[in-house]
Write a protein that holds these residues in place. Sequence first.
Motif, PDB file in Angstrom:
ATOM      1  N   ASP A  99       0.839  -1.191   0.000  1.00 40.67           N
ATOM      2  CA  ASP A  99       0.000   0.000   0.000  1.00 40.67           C
ATOM      3  C   ASP A  99       0.876   1.243   0.000  1.00 40.67           C
ATOM      4  OD1 ASP A  99      -2.460  -1.360   0.107  1.00 40.67           O
ATOM      5  OD2 ASP A  99      -2.299  -1.593   2.273  1.00 40.67           O
ATOM      6  N   VAL A 100       0.604   2.160  -0.940  1.00 41.20           N
ATOM      7  CA  VAL A 100       1.342   3.416  -1.031  1.00 41.20           C
ATOM      8  C   VAL A 100       0.347   4.556  -1.217  1.00 41.20           C
ATOM      9  CG1 VAL A 100       3.464   2.404  -1.943  1.00 41.20           C
ATOM     10  CG2 VAL A 100       1.707   3.169  -3.506  1.00 41.20           C
ATOM     11  N   ASP A 101       0.756   5.730  -0.817  1.00 44.84           N
ATOM     12  CA  ASP A 101      -0.107   6.901  -0.906  1.00 44.84           C
ATOM     13  C   ASP A 101       0.090   7.598  -2.254  1.00 44.84           C
ATOM     14  OD1 ASP A 101      -1.920   8.850  -0.206  1.00 44.84           O
ATOM     15  OD2 ASP A 101      -0.479  10.015   0.959  1.00 44.84           O
ATOM     16  N   ARG A 102      -0.180   6.872  -3.342  1.00 47.19           N
ATOM     17  CA  ARG A 102      -0.068   7.389  -4.704  1.00 47.19           C
ATOM     18  C   ARG A 102      -1.170   6.762  -5.542  1.00 47.19           C
ATOM     19  NH1 ARG A 102       2.729  10.691  -2.666  1.00 47.19           N
ATOM     20  NH2 ARG A 102       4.926  11.043  -2.999  1.00 47.19           N
ATOM     21  N   VAL A 162       2.141   5.024  -9.545  1.00 49.97           N
ATOM     22  CA  VAL A 162       2.915   3.831  -9.173  1.00 49.97           C
ATOM     23  C   VAL A 162       3.338   3.070 -10.423  1.00 49.97           C
ATOM     24  CG1 VAL A 162       2.852   1.614  -7.969  1.00 49.97           C
ATOM     25  CG2 VAL A 162       1.843   3.652  -6.906  1.00 49.97           C
ATOM     26  N   PHE A 163       2.402   2.880 -11.347  1.00 46.78           N
ATOM     27  CA  PHE A 163       2.728   2.164 -12.578  1.00 46.78           C
ATOM     28  C   PHE A 163       3.839   2.882 -13.339  1.00 46.78           C
ATOM     29  CE2 PHE A 163       2.470   0.862 -16.941  1.00 46.78           C
ATOM     30  CZ  PHE A 163       2.221  -0.498 -16.852  1.00 46.78           C
ATOM     31  N   GLY A 168      13.345   7.397 -17.857  1.00 48.73           N
ATOM     32  CA  GLY A 168      12.148   8.184 -18.099  1.00 48.73           C
ATOM     33  C   GLY A 168      11.203   7.583 -19.120  1.00 48.73           C
ATOM     34  N   ALA A 169      11.666   6.577 -19.855  1.00 50.45           N
ATOM     35  CA  ALA A 169      10.814   5.942 -20.865  1.00 50.45           C
ATOM     36  C   ALA A 169      10.136   4.720 -20.253  1.00 50.45           C
ATOM     37  CB  ALA A 169      11.639   5.526 -22.072  1.00 50.45           C
ATOM     38  N   PRO A 170       8.830   4.630 -20.352  1.00 46.15           N
ATOM     39  CA  PRO A 170       8.142   3.480 -19.758  1.00 46.15           C
ATOM     40  C   PRO A 170       8.416   2.196 -20.534  1.00 46.15           C
ATOM     41  CG  PRO A 170       6.589   4.806 -20.995  1.00 46.15           C
ATOM     42  CD  PRO A 170       7.899   5.547 -20.991  1.00 46.15           C
ATOM     43  N   ARG A 218      -1.095  -3.634 -14.834  1.00 47.01           N
ATOM     44  CA  ARG A 218      -0.325  -4.861 -15.007  1.00 47.01           C
ATOM     45  C   ARG A 218       0.982  -4.603 -15.742  1.00 47.01           C
ATOM     46  NH1 ARG A 218      -1.986 -10.135 -14.450  1.00 47.01           N
ATOM     47  NH2 ARG A 218      -4.066  -9.290 -14.143  1.00 47.01           N
ATOM     48  N   LEU A 219       2.084  -5.065 -15.127  1.00 49.10           N
ATOM     49  CA  LEU A 219       3.409  -5.002 -15.732  1.00 49.10           C
ATOM     50  C   LEU A 219       4.060  -6.351 -15.478  1.00 49.10           C
ATOM     51  CD1 LEU A 219       5.589  -3.306 -17.161  1.00 49.10           C
ATOM     52  CD2 LEU A 219       6.403  -2.635 -14.900  1.00 49.10           C
ATOM     53  N   ARG A 220       4.248  -7.126 -16.532  1.00 47.51           N
ATOM     54  CA  ARG A 220       4.809  -8.475 -16.390  1.00 47.51           C
ATOM     55  C   ARG A 220       6.119  -8.542 -17.146  1.00 47.51           C
ATOM     56  NH1 ARG A 220       3.312 -14.073 -18.835  1.00 47.51           N
ATOM     57  NH2 ARG A 220       4.169 -15.399 -17.205  1.00 47.51           N
TER      58      ARG A 220
END
Length: 92
Positions: free
Chosen positions: A11-14, A19-20, A45-47, A80-82
């Motif tokens: 759990d984060v406050d964002r 977060v993603f 900086g690039a996703p 989702r990031l796998r």
Amino acid sequence: MSRVQVIASVDVDRTPAEVFAYLADVARHGEWSPRPLRVEGATPGAPATEGSRFTSYGWIPGDAEHRNDVEVTQAEAPTRLRRVGRASGRES
């Protein structure tokens, strides 16, 4: 060959989008890794997108420069990031 799947929750406050974006910027992985780690082949900086590849080097017992070749296999912002990694010729 065995496969390992790691699922974690924190759990984060964002917002999920914030977060993603942070996690998908794999060049920043060393900021949140529990051990020293560096990433090569990722543009800061690039996703990460499906099909993108990078190499991480980090410490594991007995190998201070453990190499892990990684491919992003799923990137569905913001949920989702796998990634699939191969270490020493094995899928990890």
